[in-house]
Design an enzyme around this catalytic site. Sequence first.
Site, PDB file in Angstrom:
ATOM      1  N   TRP A 107       0.988  -1.159   0.101  1.00 43.89           N
ATOM      2  CA  TRP A 107       0.038  -0.283  -0.007  1.00 43.89           C
ATOM      3  C   TRP A 107       1.131   1.175  -0.239  1.00 43.89           C
ATOM      4  O   TRP A 107       0.776   1.936  -0.307  1.00 43.89           O
ATOM      5  CB  TRP A 107      -0.794  -0.262   1.200  1.00 43.89           C
ATOM      6  N   ASP A 177      -1.589   6.163   6.983  1.00 37.32           N
ATOM      7  CA  ASP A 177      -2.673   5.171   5.989  1.00 37.32           C
ATOM      8  C   ASP A 177      -3.097   4.285   6.833  1.00 37.32           C
ATOM      9  O   ASP A 177      -2.616   3.353   7.497  1.00 37.32           O
ATOM     10  CB  ASP A 177      -2.779   4.639   4.847  1.00 37.32           C
ATOM     11  N   LYS A 201     -12.518  -1.837   5.996  1.00 41.97           N
ATOM     12  CA  LYS A 201     -11.515  -3.131   7.385  1.00 41.97           C
ATOM     13  C   LYS A 201     -12.071  -2.907   8.509  1.00 41.97           C
ATOM     14  O   LYS A 201     -12.467  -3.731   9.158  1.00 41.97           O
ATOM     15  CB  LYS A 201      -9.530  -2.864   7.878  1.00 41.97           C
TER      16      LYS A 201
HETATM   17  C1  PLP Z   1      -8.041  -1.328   1.972  1.00 44.16           C
HETATM   18  C2  PLP Z   1      -6.611  -0.937   1.588  1.00 44.16           C
HETATM   19  C3  PLP Z   1      -5.878   0.298   1.515  1.00 44.16           C
HETATM   20  C4  PLP Z   1      -7.094  -0.093  -0.315  1.00 44.16           C
HETATM   21  O1  PLP Z   1      -8.328   0.621   0.124  1.00 44.16           O
HETATM   22  P1  PLP Z   1      -9.611   1.365  -1.207  1.00 44.16           P
HETATM   23  O2  PLP Z   1     -11.116   1.419   0.032  1.00 44.16           O
HETATM   24  O3  PLP Z   1      -9.539   0.337  -1.785  1.00 44.16           O
HETATM   25  O4  PLP Z   1      -9.441   2.473  -2.179  1.00 44.16           O
HETATM   26  C5  PLP Z   1      -5.414   1.776   1.609  1.00 44.16           C
HETATM   27  N1  PLP Z   1      -4.149   1.077   2.154  1.00 44.16           N
HETATM   28  C6  PLP Z   1      -4.390  -0.237   2.735  1.00 44.16           C
HETATM   29  C7  PLP Z   1      -3.588   0.295   4.206  1.00 44.16           C
HETATM   30  C8  PLP Z   1      -5.124  -0.455   2.790  1.00 44.16           C
HETATM   31  O5  PLP Z   1      -5.428  -1.683   3.361  1.00 44.16           O
END
Ligand code: PLP
Length: 366
Positions: A107, A177, A201
């Site tokens: 990511w 993030d 998540k």
């Molecule tokens: C799932 C995830 C993303 C991507 O998320 P989207 O909603 O599909 O754009 C980005 N960063 C992390 C750490 C993730 O777990």
Amino acid sequence: MSRAYNFSPGPAALPEDVLRRAQADMLEYVGPGQAAAGASIVELSHRGPEFLDVAQRAEVDLRALIGIPDAYAVLFLAGGATTQQALIALNFAAMGQPADYVLTGHWGHTAIKQARPYVDVRIAASSEAEGFKAIPDRADWRLSADAAYVHITANETIHGVEFRDTPETGDVPLFADFSSSIASEPLDVGRYGLIYAGAQKNLGPVGITVVIVRRDLLERSGQPRAGIFDYRAHLAADSMLNTPPSWNWYLLGLTVKWMRDEGGVEVFAERSRAKARLLYDTIDGSDGFYRNDVDVAARSRMNIPFFLHDARLDAEFLAGAREAGLIGLKGHRVLGGMRASIYNAMPVAGVEALTAYMRDFQQHRS
Ligand SMILES: *Cc1c(COP(=O)(O)O)cnc(C)c1O
């Protein structure tokens, strides 16, 4: 009805209480202290009293759950975490200004890819050469004084690598993030300039993303951008610049409320520790039958990739797991093997069932 224990990385399991509430409201919504709306929450205007109340409650509950100070704005946006990875560059960096990225997994790569058209991406540190199994030592980071921000991925959902402390970045704001670990333990928001998290998540359903941003940073002019890409415009419109993903926002609100009712982030931190310990102990105590390669100090509490000693057993392991009521365990195609995602909605009993199955499978296959 038989609901399995769902270890899916995202979209991920939601609390059963939340799904039951949503099932009832799907047909006809009755808000707390309100008269019956005569329609589903999905069918009501986002400008009407029912949805405005849903939206406000979600923010109040999220602020209380995470401990978000008033100096921070909260935005509820469509587009997922990936969209924010581009928008943070557009909103907070001048064209071509440097931005520092600490790369600890898949990511982090995505974040860089989305920002690259707008900023001078600098890899301040990376664990890629060693296969993303650790967090680079803070002493080895090469930060730029003129960077617009420093970006980290608090928890790498695929590689199973998690920051266990908050790095100090001086005058340059830290952007993180937190998609796969927000609300899983106490978080000192004040140490960050900006936090973003896709909800699918730990916060609810896919289709909505939370951005927590220090208000003074919104004064930065950033780069020319349409209003729909402008965080200030979203804030001025209370995240209703256009039609918001109202159903997703509503489900997020229910999920956040559920987490508060369960006792808040301290309770989930305790449960997460117990769940992760159980799973890592099972892997580490398997005499090499199962394996997790991540540096012990950086092991994720949320996403635990593991490998069977013989990949030819993978299909049988997954089929048996499904029969035992354990789903979503197939690893990401980038790594292969298995991955157990154990977010807040996963009860300790689910991980107990998984580790019992793992021990049983090992006994019959070794
Ligand atoms: C799932 C995830 C993303 C991507 O998320 P989207 O909603 O599909 O754009 C980005 N960063 C992390 C750490 C993730 O777990």
